[in-house]
Design a protein around this motif. Structure first.
Motif, PDB file in Angstrom:
ATOM      1  N   ILE A   1       0.822  -1.132  -0.031  1.00 16.66           N
ATOM      2  CA  ILE A   1       0.191  -0.001  -0.038  1.00 16.66           C
ATOM      3  C   ILE A   1       0.844   1.325   0.022  1.00 16.66           C
ATOM      4  O   ILE A   1       0.682   2.261  -0.868  1.00 16.66           O
ATOM      5  CB  ILE A   1      -0.973  -0.024   1.178  1.00 16.66           C
ATOM      6  N   PHE A   2       1.894   1.283   0.992  1.00 12.65           N
ATOM      7  CA  PHE A   2       2.708   2.555   1.174  1.00 12.65           C
ATOM      8  C   PHE A   2       3.718   2.459  -0.001  1.00 12.65           C
ATOM      9  O   PHE A   2       4.220   3.796  -0.272  1.00 12.65           O
ATOM     10  CB  PHE A   2       3.284   2.403   2.659  1.00 12.65           C
ATOM     11  N   PHE A   3       4.121   1.607  -0.625  1.00  8.84           N
ATOM     12  CA  PHE A   3       4.928   1.732  -1.896  1.00  8.84           C
ATOM     13  C   PHE A   3       4.096   2.521  -3.052  1.00  8.84           C
ATOM     14  O   PHE A   3       4.747   3.315  -3.492  1.00  8.84           O
ATOM     15  CB  PHE A   3       5.404   0.338  -2.407  1.00  8.84           C
ATOM     16  N   TRP A   4       2.999   2.144  -3.239  1.00 14.16           N
ATOM     17  CA  TRP A   4       2.296   2.646  -4.314  1.00 14.16           C
ATOM     18  C   TRP A   4       1.815   4.192  -4.013  1.00 14.16           C
ATOM     19  O   TRP A   4       1.797   4.791  -4.882  1.00 14.16           O
ATOM     20  CB  TRP A   4       1.071   1.828  -4.840  1.00 14.16           C
ATOM     21  N   MET A   5       1.533   4.282  -2.526  1.00 18.74           N
ATOM     22  CA  MET A   5       1.314   5.759  -2.299  1.00 18.74           C
ATOM     23  C   MET A   5       2.669   6.554  -2.682  1.00 18.74           C
ATOM     24  O   MET A   5       2.429   7.642  -3.140  1.00 18.74           O
ATOM     25  CB  MET A   5       1.019   5.716  -0.796  1.00 18.74           C
ATOM     26  N   ALA A   6       3.691   5.950  -2.460  1.00 19.49           N
ATOM     27  CA  ALA A   6       4.814   6.751  -2.790  1.00 19.49           C
ATOM     28  C   ALA A   6       5.229   6.584  -4.382  1.00 19.49           C
ATOM     29  O   ALA A   6       5.439   7.698  -4.872  1.00 19.49           O
ATOM     30  CB  ALA A   6       6.099   6.306  -1.944  1.00 19.49           C
ATOM     31  N   PHE A   7       5.053   5.703  -4.906  1.00 18.90           N
ATOM     32  CA  PHE A   7       5.633   5.543  -6.342  1.00 18.90           C
ATOM     33  C   PHE A   7       4.782   6.408  -7.253  1.00 18.90           C
ATOM     34  O   PHE A   7       5.339   6.907  -8.054  1.00 18.90           O
ATOM     35  CB  PHE A   7       5.578   4.117  -6.669  1.00 18.90           C
ATOM     36  N   HIS A   8       3.409   6.431  -6.995  1.00 15.95           N
ATOM     37  CA  HIS A   8       2.481   7.083  -8.074  1.00 15.95           C
ATOM     38  C   HIS A   8       2.391   8.598  -7.607  1.00 15.95           C
ATOM     39  O   HIS A   8       1.631   9.198  -8.358  1.00 15.95           O
ATOM     40  CB  HIS A   8       1.036   6.315  -7.950  1.00 15.95           C
ATOM     41  N   GLN A   9       3.299   9.058  -6.855  1.00 14.31           N
ATOM     42  CA  GLN A   9       3.343  10.619  -6.922  1.00 14.31           C
ATOM     43  C   GLN A   9       4.068  10.950  -8.193  1.00 14.31           C
ATOM     44  O   GLN A   9       3.908  12.238  -8.521  1.00 14.31           O
ATOM     45  CB  GLN A   9       4.491  11.020  -5.681  1.00 14.31           C
ATOM     46  N   ASN A  10       4.413  10.097  -8.955  1.00 19.01           N
ATOM     47  CA  ASN A  10       5.041  10.578 -10.378  1.00 19.01           C
ATOM     48  C   ASN A  10       4.059  11.376 -11.232  1.00 19.01           C
ATOM     49  O   ASN A  10       4.268  11.906 -12.006  1.00 19.01           O
ATOM     50  CB  ASN A  10       5.483   9.371 -11.041  1.00 19.01           C
ATOM     51  N   GLY A  11       2.478  10.703 -11.165  1.00 15.99           N
ATOM     52  CA  GLY A  11       1.776  11.627 -11.760  1.00 15.99           C
ATOM     53  C   GLY A  11       0.840  12.904 -11.028  1.00 15.99           C
ATOM     54  O   GLY A  11       0.253  13.480 -11.545  1.00 15.99           O
ATOM     55  N   LEU A  12       1.486  13.250  -9.829  1.00 20.52           N
ATOM     56  CA  LEU A  12       1.007  14.008  -8.973  1.00 20.52           C
ATOM     57  C   LEU A  12       1.861  15.077  -8.530  1.00 20.52           C
ATOM     58  O   LEU A  12       2.449  15.988  -9.229  1.00 20.52           O
ATOM     59  CB  LEU A  12       0.280  13.464  -7.840  1.00 20.52           C
ATOM     60  N   SER A  13       2.479  14.846  -7.192  1.00 20.28           N
ATOM     61  CA  SER A  13       3.381  15.944  -6.769  1.00 20.28           C
ATOM     62  C   SER A  13       4.628  15.601  -7.657  1.00 20.28           C
ATOM     63  O   SER A  13       5.384  17.039  -7.697  1.00 20.28           O
ATOM     64  CB  SER A  13       3.812  15.703  -5.176  1.00 20.28           C
ATOM     65  N   LEU A  14       5.234  14.783  -7.998  1.00 18.72           N
ATOM     66  CA  LEU A  14       6.374  14.905  -8.725  1.00 18.72           C
ATOM     67  C   LEU A  14       6.198  15.962 -10.031  1.00 18.72           C
ATOM     68  O   LEU A  14       7.053  16.053 -10.724  1.00 18.72           O
ATOM     69  CB  LEU A  14       7.049  13.545  -9.280  1.00 18.72           C
ATOM     70  N   THR A  15       4.783  15.376 -10.756  1.00 22.87           N
ATOM     71  CA  THR A  15       4.320  16.177 -11.805  1.00 22.87           C
ATOM     72  C   THR A  15       4.403  17.348 -11.661  1.00 22.87           C
ATOM     73  O   THR A  15       4.708  18.513 -12.442  1.00 22.87           O
ATOM     74  CB  THR A  15       3.356  15.660 -12.428  1.00 22.87           C
TER      75      THR A  15
END
Length: 510
Positions: free
Chosen positions: A245-259
């Motif tokens: 759960i927490f991996f995907w929470m961090a990883f999928h910041q690629n489409g949000l905060s990292l974008t």
């Protein structure tokens, strides 16, 4: 790497590649579309974005339950048709009023439902290809190849989204907001390709589609587990689900905060070798070099080595000409284009990963799948350590008011694009340790009667993580950037520690 794999693997992988290309083309611009078209602030855009991701990854448990009853192949076909309807609705430019928002939300529900029927069940079918003792030892490498194929589609998606939007603006005179819908239309076309591949090559995997006709023969061939063993396996899987759960929470910041970071804090231009990285064809040339090098050293014939050497020379010549042609040229860098680096790294590094673990396996030292997952959490934490250190001293995100009175994000800094390029590299190492190995672990450990349901459980964990992605949107602009990234560091490290603490229990059921 590609030897001794079932033919059905490649057919299913290619069908998935088409579907993923459309999905990631849409996702590359979706968060920016929400802010531009509807005037949403970072928090609300993040809420819709994360809710959509949650839907996409939660509904496979429903799809798995239905597939256990009616067959995997049938659900995959229905899923593609429903997804097509959703993308078709997104492709219609309706403006930014309430009706347009309602239609957009309905489209997201359809895409989520269709993906729920398609995604997990296709992966169960891949896993069942390896029930044949002839291929049993190739399960992990097979899922790595399957995962690589997914990312081939994702590699071209950001470029496709950006280029189709630019074409619409320049040749059709569409506004920026309307041009987003052309990117969504690409997803419709990709699904047509996906279903065509599925049915053309169906004969290579029909035996794992499931359904009433094969249920009796399949159940007869499956070894029954005791209630105690079934319970032990389900508990072990649930513990892994809790961690990822927490991996995907961090990883999928690629489409949000990292974008958001790419849009508001990263330089909008690049040049030289760095600038070449933003041309997807240069990345493809590097991929050819990587695979040709492996072929050069592994080929058993002189002809194979010669072909590999020629491919390497052609790819190097192409890169040299590209460098010479673009020397001194300023390359425009848009925020969505950064999302091409993760799939590029996945495709390029998969053979490296397989070679490393293959060598360790030959020596009897390959880590178990649960141990790889724990290592993946540690590596993900390191990626955000890099972001945190680089963000010290940067100003807070800022917004201004646009002509329509809605908030508009302001570009406030010109951080080198290399920061995000390296961050995505580290996150990809984490992903390769966790995602394909996790899916392989589920397909291997899940009790035979609950394969669809347990694969759905993997996606439910992913869904919860994706719902929590929205936390990045709410933190954005409310705390210093280094603190935003530190939240994800802490979650990854705590998850890794928990994973190591239950390792013996997990490895017992492998």
């Amino acid at each position: 790497m590609f030897e001794n794999q079932p033919k059905g693997l490649y057919a299913l992988a290619l069908a998935n590649t088409g579907e993923r290309f459309g999905y990631y083309t849409m996702l590359a611009v979706f968060a920016l579309f929400l802010r531009a078209n509807y005037g949403l602030d970072a928090g609300w855009a993040g809420e819709i974005y994360s809710d959509f991701l949650m839907l996409v990854y939660f509904l496979p448990i429903v799809g798995g339950w239905l597939a256990d009853k009616f067959g995997f192949g049938r659900m995959v076909t229905i899923g593609i048709l429903i997804m097509f309807a959703g993308y078709l609705l997104l492709s219609v430019p309706l403006g930014g009023d309430t009706l347009a928002l309602v239609v957009m939300l309905a489209a997201l529900v359809l895409i989520g439902l269709g993906t729920g029927l398609f995604k997990g069940n296709l992966q169960v079918m891949v896993g069942d290809l390896y029930n044949d003792p002839k291929y049993a030892g190739q399960r992990d490498s097979g899922f790595s190849i399957f995962y690589m194929a997914i990312n081939i589609g994702a590699l071209f998606a950001p470029t496709a989204a950006v280029k189709i939007m630019e074409w619409a603006q320049q040749n059709l005179g569409t506004s920026v907001n309307d041009s987003y819908h052309f990117a969504f239309a690409v997803a419709c076309a990709s699904l047509i390709l996906s279903i065509a591949i599925y049915y053309i090559f169906r004969g290579t995997f029909r035996h794992v589609e499931g359904g009433k006709k094969t249920a009796d023969s399949a159940s007869a061939a499956v070894e029954e587990l005791s209630k105690e063993e079934t319970k032990a396996r389900i508990v072990a899987l649930c513990l892994v689900f809790a961690v990822v759960i927490f991996f995907w929470m961090a990883f999928h910041q690629n489409g949000l905060s990292l974008t958001y970071f790419a849009d508001e804090f990263t330089a909008k231009t690049s040049e030289g070798v760095e600038g070449m990285a933003f041309n997807v064809w240069n990345l493809v040339a590097i991929i050819f070099i990587v695979y040709a090098l492996f072929s050069l050293f592994q080929s058993k014939t002189g002809k194979g080595k010669a072909i590999s050497a020629v491919v390497i020379c052609i790819a190097l010549a192409f890169l040299f000409l590209q460098y010479d042609r673009t020397s001194g040229e300023i390359v425009a860098v848009s925020a969505p284009i950064f999302q091409q680096f993760n799939p590029f790294y996945v495709v390029a590094l998969t053979p490296v990963s397989l070679a490393i673990f293959g060598s360790l396996s030959a020596k009897g030292k390959e880590p178990s799948a649960p141990r790889k997952i724990a290592y993946g959490m540690v590596v993900a934490g390191l990626a955000y350590c890099l972001m945190a250190v680089a963000s010290f001293g940067l100003p807070m995100p800022q917004t201004t008011t646009g002509a329509d009175g809605e908030p508009v994000a302001v570009h406030v800094a010109d951080v080198t694009p290399q920061l995000l390029i390296y961050t995505y590299l580290i996150l990809t190492f984490a992903e390769l340790l966790l995602s394909p190995m996790g899916i392989s672990f589920v397909s291997k450990v899940a009790p035979p009667k609950y394969k669809g349901l347990m694969m759905g459980g993997w996606f439910v964990a992913t869904a919860i993580g994706n719902k929590l992605v929205g936390v990045g949107g709410y933190l954005w602009g409310n705390i210093p950037l280094w603190a935003v990234w530190s939240v994800f560091i802490a979650l990854c490290i705590i998850s890794a520690v928990f994973m190591f603490s239950i390792m013996k229990r997990l490895e017992k059921v492998c």
